[in-house]
Design an enzyme around this catalytic site. Structure first.
Site, short mmCIF file in Angstrom:
data_model
loop_
_atom_site.label_atom_id
_atom_site.label_comp_id
_atom_site.label_asym_id
_atom_site.label_seq_id
_atom_site.Cartn_x
_atom_site.Cartn_y
_atom_site.Cartn_z
N PHE A 188 37.11 26.47 33.79
CA PHE A 188 37.67 27.06 32.56
C PHE A 188 37.12 26.42 31.30
O PHE A 188 37.78 26.33 30.28
CB PHE A 188 39.21 27.06 32.59
N GLY A 222 40.94 37.39 28.52
CA GLY A 222 41.62 38.70 28.51
C GLY A 222 42.40 38.82 29.79
O GLY A 222 42.80 37.82 30.39
N LYS A 261 36.94 40.58 33.52
CA LYS A 261 36.06 39.56 34.09
C LYS A 261 35.33 40.19 35.27
O LYS A 261 35.64 41.34 35.65
CB LYS A 261 36.85 38.32 34.52
N CYS A 299 47.20 38.76 32.38
CA CYS A 299 48.10 37.60 32.43
C CYS A 299 47.98 36.64 31.24
O CYS A 299 48.97 36.39 30.56
CB CYS A 299 47.88 36.82 33.73
N LYS A 355 50.29 56.50 44.49
CA LYS A 355 49.84 55.20 45.00
C LYS A 355 50.23 55.05 46.47
O LYS A 355 49.42 54.63 47.31
CB LYS A 355 50.57 54.09 44.21
N ASP A 357 57.03 51.41 46.29
CA ASP A 357 56.58 51.59 44.91
C ASP A 357 57.11 52.92 44.41
O ASP A 357 57.25 53.87 45.19
CB ASP A 357 55.05 51.56 44.83
N1 LIG Z 1 47.59 40.66 38.19
C1 LIG Z 1 47.55 39.36 38.28
O1 LIG Z 1 46.46 38.76 38.33
C2 LIG Z 1 48.81 38.54 38.33
C3 LIG Z 1 48.74 37.20 38.77
C4 LIG Z 1 49.91 36.46 38.80
C5 LIG Z 1 51.11 37.03 38.39
N2 LIG Z 1 51.13 38.32 37.94
C6 LIG Z 1 52.43 38.87 37.54
O2 LIG Z 1 52.91 39.70 38.60
C7 LIG Z 1 53.61 40.84 38.07
C8 LIG Z 1 52.96 42.12 38.59
O3 LIG Z 1 51.64 42.17 38.10
P1 LIG Z 1 50.58 43.23 38.67
O4 LIG Z 1 49.28 42.93 38.01
O5 LIG Z 1 50.67 43.26 40.14
O6 LIG Z 1 51.22 44.58 38.06
P2 LIG Z 1 50.80 46.08 38.38
O7 LIG Z 1 51.08 46.83 37.14
O8 LIG Z 1 49.44 46.12 39.00
O9 LIG Z 1 51.83 46.53 39.53
C9 LIG Z 1 53.20 46.74 39.33
C10 LIG Z 1 53.66 47.81 40.32
O10 LIG Z 1 55.08 47.91 40.28
C11 LIG Z 1 55.44 49.28 40.44
N3 LIG Z 1 56.82 49.47 39.98
C12 LIG Z 1 57.32 49.44 38.73
N4 LIG Z 1 58.66 49.60 38.74
C13 LIG Z 1 59.02 49.72 40.04
C14 LIG Z 1 60.27 49.90 40.70
N5 LIG Z 1 61.42 49.98 40.03
N6 LIG Z 1 60.26 49.99 42.05
C15 LIG Z 1 59.11 49.90 42.74
N7 LIG Z 1 57.89 49.72 42.17
C16 LIG Z 1 57.86 49.64 40.82
C17 LIG Z 1 54.39 50.03 39.65
O11 LIG Z 1 54.30 51.38 40.02
C18 LIG Z 1 53.13 49.22 40.01
O12 LIG Z 1 52.50 49.75 41.15
C19 LIG Z 1 53.58 40.67 36.56
O13 LIG Z 1 54.74 40.00 36.16
C20 LIG Z 1 52.37 39.79 36.32
O14 LIG Z 1 52.47 39.03 35.15
C21 LIG Z 1 50.01 39.09 37.92
#
Ligand SMILES: NC(=O)c1ccc[n+]([C@@H]2O[C@H](COP(=O)([O-])OP(=O)(O)OC[C@H]3O[C@@H](n4cnc5c(N)ncnc54)[C@H](O)[C@@H]3O)[C@@H](O)[C@H]2O)c1
Length: 429
Positions: free
Chosen positions: A247, A255, A318, A258, A35, A30
């Site tokens: 749902f 909210g 939620k 996603c 972090k 990351d």
């Molecule tokens: N959160 C969910 O419930 C969920 C569920 C399904 C899919 N998604 C999808 O998954 C993806 C990630 O979501 P998330 O909630 O985990 O995001 P998040 O913001 O919690 O985490 C993203 C992480 O990526 C890191 N990052 C950014 N650029 C980087 C790079 N160049 N190299 C290394 N690390 C880097 C950030 O520091 C961060 O820790 C999104 O596309 C989201 O739509 C999320």
């Protein structure tokens, strides 16, 4: 198998810990050094039931490690997962900056060709675009694969080991099966599709769930006009196996990180491909309107909110999560503050994140009861189960007037009214 996970947010960290628990060696990367330090010490950087325990266990058995340097670990693994954010742009489309940055870094740093799996939610065609970035220089062959993530925050660890399905989209079936095989210990439906199909399955699934929520919210508004009870309507609908009960919970709208983002992105990408996805426009409008309607309900009962003391239970989008991204609770507090109400709030996990997005004079309380001391009304804005188990005799004593607005239909409306509260919920009279 040796795997690198890039991005240790909700998706990346849960996937990393889950894959390590399945026996793989997982290197996590990351760009956020803070972090990485916290994760190295065995603490999760967000609240997710069960995550800390598996994180500690797999750090101790050395199946999991964390670094800020992709260069350091890239050539130790055959498969790389991209799990970085894809936030919305002003027009609703997904911002692929981070995804492209990671692909470019892999292209520059990797000595050998690899399988690069996108778990981030990305528009249709992204896999093909990433393959071009990855294969910019000849000599190594990279395969871009889509493996959309369907986890639910609050149950993400459970979902990793018990998913409803695993979808892998690949140009070559053999590559798709290599990725599917990483999950061979997980018993579920497994599908290998084209990349485009896998990418669309993710958007279609989220857009459909959001549509169900907006649909039941529309029904709740009809209930309020006609005297029907939305909870019973939903139950009666959900008993039909073709509909199912999930749902169909009316409230102040969906909210989270996603649904709002993905519905808008699907609408935008449909438009970009020459198709007007009319239904999604309505889904978004209904969701926004639902938040506003609830606020109007509060104003109708309390009159001017200026100087009124309001207790708010819940900040997360939620229950069971600390995530406040696009939270209806946060949105509601912003509206209350703008109307000059005095807001006291509590959330079991999300206060730290809420502080980052909320401005104005808001009192953050140490427990639920503190929010309601001498308050003109209490609002339930997040469905934390413990809010339904409060001592309502005590609640009644603490409030200046016994008024509850329940934006999540969390309480039994007959019992709470019997207990002497003026109780306003969604789609129930
Ligand atoms: N959160 C969910 O419930 C969920 C569920 C399904 C899919 N998604 C999808 O998954 C993806 C990630 O979501 P998330 O909630 O985990 O995001 P998040 O913001 O919690 O985490 C993203 C992480 O990526 C890191 N990052 C950014 N650029 C980087 C790079 N160049 N190299 C290394 N690390 C880097 C950030 O520091 C961060 O820790 C999104 O596309 C989201 O739509 C999320």
């Amino acid at each position: 198998m040796k795997i690198t996970i890039v991005g240790t947010g909700y998706v990346g960290l849960v996937s990393a810990v889950g894959l390590a628990e399945l026996g793989h060696r997982v290197f996590c990367v990351d760009t956020d050094p803070q972090k990485i330090e916290i994760l190295k010490s065995g603490r999760a950087t967000f609240y997710e039931p069960g995550l800390d325990k598996l994180l500690k266990k797999n750090l101790a058995n050395r199946r999991l490690s964390f670094t800020v340097s992709l260069a350091q670990v890239i050539d130790q693994s055959e498969i790389i997962f991209i799990c970085v954010g894809t936030p919305p742009q002003p027009d609703g489309s997904a911002d692929l900056t981070y995804v492209k940055q990671v692909a470019a870094s892999i292209q520059t740093l990797s000595k050998q060709g690899k399988i690069v799996v996108t778990k981030s939610t990305v528009p249709i065609g992204t896999g093909a675009m990433l393959e071009q970035i990855l294969n910019k220089k000849p000599g190594r062959v990279f395969e871009a694969v889509s493996c959309p993530e369907f986890l639910r925050e609050g149950q993400a660890v459970y979902d990793f080991f018990h998913p409803d399905r695993i979808v892998v989209g690949a140009d070559k079936q053999s590559v798709g099966f290599k990725v599917i095989n990483l999950f061979s210990a997980v018993k579920t439906h497994k599908m290998v599709t084209s990349r485009e199909t896998a990418e669309l399955i993710k958007y279609a699934a989220n857009a459909f769930l959001a549509t169900k929520i907006s649909f039941i919210n529309e029904i709740s508004n009809v209930c309020e006009k006609t005297g029907a009870d939305v909870e019973e309507v939903a139950k009666g609908m959900g008993l039909d196996k073709r509909i199912n009960p999930y749902f169909l919970k009316a409230g102040i709208g969906y909210g989270g990180s996603c649904f709002p983002k993905d519905v808008r992105a699907l609408r935008q990408l449909s438009g970009g491909n020459g198709y007007n996805f009319r239904l999604l426009k309505a889904v978004i409008e209904v969701n926004n309107k639902q938040r506003q309607l609830f606020f109007e309900k509060i104003k109708k009962v309390l009159g001017s909110l200026e100087g009124k003391k309001i207790g708010v239970l819940g900040l997360a989008f939620k229950g069971n999560t600390d995530d406040v991204r696009e939270s209806a609770a946060v949105d509601l507090i912003k509206k209350l503050v703008k109307a000059k109400a005095k807001v006291s709030c509590f959330d079991p996990q999300a206060v730290a994140n809420a502080r980052l997005v909320l401005n104005g004079r808001i009192r953050y309380c140490a427990n639920a009861y503190e929010t309601m001391e001498q308050a003109d009304a209490l609002i339930i804005a997040t469905e934390w189960p413990q809010f339904a188990k409060l001592d309502f005799k005590k609640v009644k004593k603490l409030l200046r007037q016994p008024i509850i607005f329940d934006g999540k239909n969390l309480l039994n409306h007959q019992l709470i009214k019997k207990a002497g509260f003026s109780y306003y919920s969604v789609g129930r009279s």
